[in-house]
Design an enzyme around this catalytic site. Structure first.
Site, PDB file in Angstrom:
ATOM      1  N   ARG A  35       0.999  18.622  10.319  1.00 27.04           N
ATOM      2  CA  ARG A  35       1.200  19.635   9.272  1.00 27.04           C
ATOM      3  C   ARG A  35       0.857  21.033   9.756  1.00 27.04           C
ATOM      4  O   ARG A  35       1.497  22.001   9.336  1.00 27.04           O
ATOM      5  CB  ARG A  35       0.372  19.282   8.044  1.00 27.04           C
ATOM      6  CG  ARG A  35       0.961  18.091   7.325  1.00 27.04           C
ATOM      7  CD  ARG A  35       0.074  17.610   6.221  1.00 27.04           C
ATOM      8  NE  ARG A  35       0.760  16.607   5.444  1.00 27.04           N
ATOM      9  CZ  ARG A  35       0.166  15.787   4.597  1.00 27.04           C
ATOM     10  NH1 ARG A  35      -1.136  15.852   4.414  1.00 27.04           N
ATOM     11  NH2 ARG A  35       0.856  14.901   3.915  1.00 27.04           N
ATOM     12  N   LYS A 198       6.274  -1.352  -4.447  1.00 25.46           N
ATOM     13  CA  LYS A 198       6.670  -1.592  -5.832  1.00 25.46           C
ATOM     14  C   LYS A 198       8.052  -1.072  -6.206  1.00 25.46           C
ATOM     15  O   LYS A 198       8.443   0.001  -5.787  1.00 25.46           O
ATOM     16  CB  LYS A 198       5.664  -0.926  -6.756  1.00 25.46           C
ATOM     17  CG  LYS A 198       4.302  -1.573  -6.684  1.00 25.46           C
ATOM     18  CD  LYS A 198       3.364  -0.919  -7.650  1.00 25.46           C
ATOM     19  CE  LYS A 198       2.124  -1.762  -7.869  1.00 25.46           C
ATOM     20  NZ  LYS A 198       1.196  -1.125  -8.785  1.00 25.46           N
ATOM     21  N   GLY A 354       5.673   8.660   2.681  1.00 27.89           N
ATOM     22  CA  GLY A 354       4.479   8.494   3.523  1.00 27.89           C
ATOM     23  C   GLY A 354       4.519   7.357   4.509  1.00 27.89           C
ATOM     24  O   GLY A 354       4.355   7.566   5.713  1.00 27.89           O
TER      25      GLY A 354
HETATM   26  P1  AMP Z   1       4.953   2.427  -0.870  1.00 29.15           P
HETATM   27  O1  AMP Z   1       3.832   3.392  -0.889  1.00 29.15           O
HETATM   28  O2  AMP Z   1       5.389   1.960  -2.216  1.00 29.15           O
HETATM   29  O3  AMP Z   1       6.094   2.881   0.006  1.00 29.15           O
HETATM   30  O4  AMP Z   1       4.356   1.089  -0.225  1.00 29.15           O
HETATM   31  C1  AMP Z   1       3.965   1.011   1.112  1.00 29.15           C
HETATM   32  C2  AMP Z   1       3.141  -0.221   1.283  1.00 29.15           C
HETATM   33  O5  AMP Z   1       3.887  -1.355   0.946  1.00 29.15           O
HETATM   34  C3  AMP Z   1       2.660  -0.443   2.692  1.00 29.15           C
HETATM   35  O6  AMP Z   1       1.281  -0.215   2.750  1.00 29.15           O
HETATM   36  C4  AMP Z   1       3.013  -1.888   2.985  1.00 29.15           C
HETATM   37  O7  AMP Z   1       1.955  -2.610   3.566  1.00 29.15           O
HETATM   38  C5  AMP Z   1       3.315  -2.433   1.619  1.00 29.15           C
HETATM   39  N1  AMP Z   1       4.214  -3.601   1.675  1.00 29.15           N
HETATM   40  C6  AMP Z   1       5.371  -3.708   2.336  1.00 29.15           C
HETATM   41  N2  AMP Z   1       5.878  -4.947   2.209  1.00 29.15           N
HETATM   42  C7  AMP Z   1       5.020  -5.660   1.449  1.00 29.15           C
HETATM   43  C8  AMP Z   1       4.975  -7.011   0.977  1.00 29.15           C
HETATM   44  N3  AMP Z   1       5.949  -7.863   1.276  1.00 29.15           N
HETATM   45  N4  AMP Z   1       3.928  -7.377   0.215  1.00 29.15           N
HETATM   46  C9  AMP Z   1       2.957  -6.496  -0.079  1.00 29.15           C
HETATM   47  N5  AMP Z   1       2.932  -5.213   0.338  1.00 29.15           N
HETATM   48  C10 AMP Z   1       3.949  -4.798   1.092  1.00 29.15           C
END
Ligand code: AMP
Length: 397
Positions: A35, A198, A354
């Protein structure tokens, strides 16, 4: 709105909202200075043009006033070295010292103000506070894309005090150029890869992207809500039961719009959310009771890679597995390398959000893709089609 390229900064004091919210270790060493490096071109341009610069930023989430661990003084030396300028420091972003130091700035000088969030008025978007910041300078430059979705004093409210002297810096300018180009003039086939934990946090962006893309790849934790909605068995995998209906609607909408939607067909399943877990690879819709899917399987990797290989525009948001753990990183790692490969063959690739940025950096591929966005939440909101307050404030007459 003015343009940083054409504006004459000679003899002017420019206050720049930068994003110096960098990670620090226990000894206050900067562990990733991306950054800070991103902000240098804007500062250098103004200094070279005969102006002086006042930098303002937040760092971390201080709760109540001044907290030493969130002081921007920790980055002063690194900033001075990066700019090759002896940067001055004001130990409060408003008040007597900030006023005095700003007043005595000479062309070429740079002053860093203390953490904006030591004042609650910053995040509240307080107009009086914004006016005090504005009074330090002749020109306002917003170059912090990561906070452009917040109507804070330094990101939005301050702009009204510079009706004829406000503009974007190069960071925001490049973000908007790259994202707008992708969303408006994408060469086809256009593939969006959406991963992460999610569905709920990605629904709006998926809906906004569907009319624009040819292929939508869904990976990560989201997968299991889609699989369960279709009657699959997902064991203990991550699921949002209140989004089952919504995921079916997304599938229906994709079909209606002629978008090819790719979901995992197999998964790496674990008996614990841990790198020491026992694992097996199998059908994504027949996961054993008490096991959970934590990465995409080999057959899915093959299918996803073929789509990526044949794409001319690629947007990647969110890892397709728990890539932080070595046992479940293969899917994300392979996708990252496939995007780099497609880019080499001429595709335009934009990495945003991120965790996919963290993944691209982890595998050393940041300069092998077309563009890595600096804005997590801001990028998502912009891609959802929302008007960001920080962007609107600069564009407004
Ligand atoms: P987000 O911030 O919603 O983009 O989520 C990112 C996070 O999703 C990362 O820390 C990953 O470890 C998690 N993630 C990816 N695939 C899975 C999964 N199959 N089960 C649980 N967490 C996951």
């Amino acid at each position: 709105m003015q343009n940083i390229e054409d504006y004459n900064f000679k003899g002017k004091k420019a206050i720049i909202r930068v994003d110096f919210n960098v990670p620090l270790d226990g000894d206050f060493n900067i562990t990733d200075d991306t950054r800070i490096r991103a902000a240098l071109p804007t500062v250098k341009k103004i200094v070279k043009n005969g102006g002086s610069v006042i930098l303002m930023s937040h760092l971390g989430r201080p709760k109540d006033g001044h907290e030493d661990k969130f002081s921007l003084k920790h980055i002063l030396k690194h900033l001075s070295n990066s700019l090759n300028i002896d940067v001055q420091f004001a130990n409060d972003c408003i008040g007597e010292q900030a006023i005095e130091k700003s007043k005595s700035l000479k062309p070429g000088d740079v002053l860093l103000l203390e953490n904006l969030r030591f004042h609650k008025e910053e995040t509240k978007g307080d107009e009086g506070f914004a006016k005090k910041l504005a009074s330090l300078a002749d020109v306002y430059v917003n170059d912090a894309f990561g906070t452009a979705h917040r109507a804070h004093a330094s990101t939005t409210i301050i702009a009204k005090f510079f009706p004829n002297d406000k503009m974007f810096g190069y960071v925001i300018g490049n973000e908007l150029k790259n994202i707008d180009n992708m969303l408006q003039k994408a060469e086809k086939p256009f593939t969006a890869i959406m991963g992460g934990a999610k569905v709920s946090s990605k629904i709006d962006i998926i809906k906004h992207l569907l009319p624009k893309v040819d292929n939508l790849i869904i990976g990560g934790g989201m997968t299991y809500t889609f699989i369960k909605a279709q009657g699959g068995k997902i064991g203990n995998s991550l699921v949002e039961d209140d989004k089952l209906e919504m995921s079916l609607e997304i599938m229906e909408l994709a079909k209606k719009l002629g978008v090819k939607l790719y979901l995992a067909v197999d998964a790496v399943c674990a008996d614990d959310f841990s790198n020491d877990a026992n694992t097996y690879e199998g059908d994504v819709s027949k996961i054993k009771d008490n096991w959970m899917g934590l990465d995409i399987g080999s057959e899915t990797i093959k299918q996803f890679i073929e789509v990526i290989n044949n794409s001319k525009t690629i947007l990647w948001n969110g890892p397709v597995g728990v890539f932080e753990m070595e046992k479940f990183e293969k899917g994300t790692k392979t996708i990252a390398f496939a995007i780099a490969e497609a880019t080499k063959k001429g595709a335009f690739s934009l990495i945003g959000g991120g965790d996919s940025v963290a993944a691209i950096n982890k595998y050393g591929l940041a300069d092998k893709v077309s563009y890595v966005s600096t804005g997590g939440g801001a990028l998502l909101e912009y891609m959802e089609g929302k008007e960001l307050p920080g962007i609107k404030a600069i564009r407004a007459e």
